[in-house]
Design a protein around this motif. Sequence first.
Motif, PDB file in Angstrom:
ATOM      1  N   TYR A   1      -9.462  -5.128   0.216  1.00 55.67           N
ATOM      2  CA  TYR A   1      -9.140  -3.933   0.983  1.00 55.67           C
ATOM      3  C   TYR A   1      -9.695  -4.111   2.384  1.00 55.67           C
ATOM      4  O   TYR A   1     -10.869  -4.426   2.565  1.00 55.67           O
ATOM      5  CB  TYR A   1      -9.764  -2.698   0.313  1.00 55.67           C
ATOM      6  CG  TYR A   1      -9.455  -1.417   1.042  1.00 55.67           C
ATOM      7  CD1 TYR A   1      -8.225  -0.790   0.873  1.00 55.67           C
ATOM      8  CD2 TYR A   1     -10.379  -0.834   1.900  1.00 55.67           C
ATOM      9  CE1 TYR A   1      -7.925   0.388   1.540  1.00 55.67           C
ATOM     10  CE2 TYR A   1     -10.087   0.343   2.568  1.00 55.67           C
ATOM     11  CZ  TYR A   1      -8.867   0.951   2.384  1.00 55.67           C
ATOM     12  OH  TYR A   1      -8.580   2.115   3.048  1.00 55.67           O
TER      13      TYR A   1
ATOM     14  N   ARG B   1      -5.531  -0.793   3.780  1.00 55.78           N
ATOM     15  CA  ARG B   1      -4.752  -1.378   2.674  1.00 55.78           C
ATOM     16  C   ARG B   1      -5.299  -2.743   2.269  1.00 55.78           C
ATOM     17  O   ARG B   1      -6.086  -3.344   2.983  1.00 55.78           O
ATOM     18  CB  ARG B   1      -3.289  -1.490   3.042  1.00 55.78           C
ATOM     19  CG  ARG B   1      -3.005  -2.400   4.232  1.00 55.78           C
ATOM     20  CD  ARG B   1      -1.538  -2.499   4.513  1.00 55.78           C
ATOM     21  NE  ARG B   1      -0.967  -3.498   3.627  1.00 55.78           N
ATOM     22  CZ  ARG B   1      -0.004  -4.331   3.963  1.00 55.78           C
ATOM     23  NH1 ARG B   1       0.550  -4.256   5.138  1.00 55.78           N
ATOM     24  NH2 ARG B   1       0.440  -5.231   3.126  1.00 55.78           N
ATOM     25  N   ARG B   2      -4.845  -3.191   1.120  1.00 57.18           N
ATOM     26  CA  ARG B   2      -5.196  -4.518   0.626  1.00 57.18           C
ATOM     27  C   ARG B   2      -4.205  -5.528   1.201  1.00 57.18           C
ATOM     28  O   ARG B   2      -3.021  -5.240   1.310  1.00 57.18           O
ATOM     29  CB  ARG B   2      -5.140  -4.551  -0.905  1.00 57.18           C
ATOM     30  CG  ARG B   2      -6.095  -3.595  -1.583  1.00 57.18           C
ATOM     31  CD  ARG B   2      -6.072  -3.765  -3.084  1.00 57.18           C
ATOM     32  NE  ARG B   2      -6.681  -5.039  -3.457  1.00 57.18           N
ATOM     33  CZ  ARG B   2      -7.986  -5.257  -3.570  1.00 57.18           C
ATOM     34  NH1 ARG B   2      -8.840  -4.289  -3.338  1.00 57.18           N
ATOM     35  NH2 ARG B   2      -8.454  -6.449  -3.909  1.00 57.18           N
TER      36      ARG B   2
END
Length: 185
Positions: free
Chosen positions: A63, A69-70
């Motif tokens: 992350y 976000r990843r």
Amino acid sequence: MTPEPAVRRVSSRVVYENRWMTVREDLVQRLDGSRGIYGVIEKDDYALVIPAERDGFHMVEEYRYPIGRRTWNFPQGSHPDHRGGDPEALARRELVEETGLRAGTMTPLGRLHSSHGTSSQGVHVFLATGLTPGEHAREPEEQDMRQRFVTRAEFKRLVRAGEITDDATVAAYALLLLHEENAPG
């Protein structure tokens, strides 16, 4: 004779600093004499490693707080506390730390600048081969990190799908392709 720089620093002040970066605001003067400000992020160089074997790569995913976000990328990292040091030693340490892999051979592929419009930071790119598995030693910030092997075809698919968005990872892949073009045989 060295040409005059297009932008000259008149004064500078640090506006923020922590273990990993310094943010400064510079008063600058342009060639025409006009003045303005320039924000600069000073960060030490980091190392990025392409762990390659069997026509693919070992990737890590985590992350990324700034983008929320990843994403997948090649293992990479820097020294905290502005310690600096040997880029290859850093690359080897990051490879073990994030993947547990040890490289028999570490080939330098080049040095690039990251976000050169706002940051002084560079990245030293290495190709790691002759890999031996072992235990990773991730830092607390990396506790959610995942690792997996991807083929070259899957790597390209992940880039196209927006699952690999790290500019240094994509640029490192380009350096690898250039290296392979010049490899004997």
